[in-house]
Design a protein around this motif. Sequence first.
Motif, short mmCIF file in Angstrom:
data_model
loop_
_atom_site.label_atom_id
_atom_site.label_comp_id
_atom_site.label_asym_id
_atom_site.label_seq_id
_atom_site.Cartn_x
_atom_site.Cartn_y
_atom_site.Cartn_z
N SER A 38 0.83 -1.20 0.00
CA SER A 38 0.00 0.00 0.00
C SER A 38 0.87 1.26 0.00
CB SER A 38 -0.91 -0.01 1.23
OG SER A 38 -1.74 1.13 1.26
N ASP A 42 1.37 4.01 -3.37
CA ASP A 42 0.89 5.38 -3.17
C ASP A 42 1.86 6.38 -3.83
OD1 ASP A 42 -1.03 7.16 -2.04
OD2 ASP A 42 0.52 7.76 -0.58
N THR A 43 1.35 7.51 -4.13
CA THR A 43 2.20 8.60 -4.66
C THR A 43 2.04 9.81 -3.76
OG1 THR A 43 0.38 9.28 -6.12
CG2 THR A 43 2.08 7.86 -7.05
N TRP A 46 7.58 7.58 -0.75
CA TRP A 46 7.75 7.85 0.68
C TRP A 46 9.13 7.42 1.16
CZ3 TRP A 46 4.24 10.70 3.21
CH2 TRP A 46 2.95 10.81 2.66
N SER A 83 -1.25 6.83 10.33
CA SER A 83 -2.47 7.49 9.85
C SER A 83 -2.36 9.01 9.95
CB SER A 83 -3.67 6.99 10.65
OG SER A 83 -4.86 7.65 10.26
N ALA A 86 0.83 9.94 7.32
CA ALA A 86 0.68 9.53 5.92
C ALA A 86 -0.60 8.73 5.78
CB ALA A 86 1.89 8.72 5.46
N HIS A 87 -1.70 9.42 5.93
CA HIS A 87 -3.00 8.73 5.93
C HIS A 87 -3.29 8.02 4.61
CE1 HIS A 87 -7.07 7.89 7.26
NE2 HIS A 87 -7.51 8.33 6.07
N SER A 88 -2.78 8.56 3.53
CA SER A 88 -3.11 7.99 2.21
C SER A 88 -2.49 6.62 1.98
CB SER A 88 -2.63 8.96 1.11
OG SER A 88 -1.21 9.13 1.17
N VAL A 89 -1.45 6.26 2.77
CA VAL A 89 -0.81 4.96 2.54
C VAL A 89 -1.50 3.84 3.33
CG1 VAL A 89 1.41 6.11 2.17
CG2 VAL A 89 0.86 5.20 4.43
N GLN A 92 -6.87 -0.28 2.47
CA GLN A 92 -8.31 -0.25 2.64
C GLN A 92 -8.76 -1.21 3.74
OE1 GLN A 92 -9.90 1.99 0.99
NE2 GLN A 92 -12.05 1.53 1.45
#
Length: 386
Positions: A38, A42-43, A46, A83, A86-89, A92
């Motif tokens: 995950s 992501d972009t 990181w 979270s 880097a919440h986007s990584v 789901q």
Amino acid sequence: MERAVRARAWLSDRLGRVDPMVADALLALFSAGVSLWSVYDDTPAWSWWVYLLAASSSFALPWRRRFPGAVLLASTVPAAALSVVAHSVMPQVQVFAVVAIYTLADRGRDWQRLLTLAVLVVGNIVGTRSPSGALFSLLVSVGSFVFGSLVRELRRLASVEAERAHQVELRAASDAARAVAEERARIAREMHDILAHAVSLMVIQAEAGPLVVRSDPDRAVRTFDTIADSGRDAMVQLRRVLGVLKEDGAGPLLAPQPRLAELPAVVERVRASGVRVDARIEECGPADVQAAAYRIVQEALTNTVKHAEASRVTVRVARAGAELAVEVSDDGRGAVGPTDAVSGWSGGRGLVSIRERAAACGGSAQAGPGPSGRGFRVAARLPLQA
């Protein structure tokens, strides 16, 4: 179909041999892989510490069975930090969270479970930015908790059933041991009654035979005939007992069950020993009652022949309402020593056997001096119906 069943059995056997620690370590690697993928997917790109933080949420999973609360806490702290920065990584479906929540619901203490459920509900509602996201998070987290609780309950029920089965097994073993002990005692009573009666008559007749062999040859012949008859009868009854012991699966229902119709033969052998017997026997009652009455009369007559030095004995077996009344009384010298059925007379075993036989039918037996203290009397009352 048979091949599929064998395959499932083989797979179940193989899986059952896997060390839980190894299985949980593989689960931790899978969870860490999902988290790392995950981050990688992501972009923008990181830094290495983000990868380390994502993977660290799964590091404690191999110890989840032993320390469910600590493992959930150790997984939540780095996940919460990730979270924030880097919440986007965040994946789901967070595999480590699902596994840790499930394990705590299954194996945690009650206060840990209640606290975790409250934190899950409040945290997902407050900490999620959209209603749909909150609903999805609740379904995943609370669903894992519910599933773990169901497994916990199933394990508890299985433990209860196992304990119940163990108790049933213990009761069955106890019942079997008690049945064996009761059967041994019953066979001992049978052997005692058969041998004591037959041997007593044979000894008395054998002692009397030489005294009359010259003066009254005919009486001597009858005496020896009585000895032979007593011996043959004892052999027949012993074969019945031994046949039950030898037969596989034979139980109490196959045991010898003499009937009252056979009692006159016992009376005749006692008469042949020189004792006058006045007998009135009414044949009635179920088989177990008749067998008990037969043995009680036989034992009482044996005691009379062996100990009483009586010239006359009276035997009465008749229905008395809902009971079978049994009475044997003689005009002999009476009791020698203790006279109750518990303490015993005739060495104790005979009258104890009488009492036990009467009690086995739900009845009672008494023994003691006859009217006016003369002679000896044995009386029993046996219910004709259970």
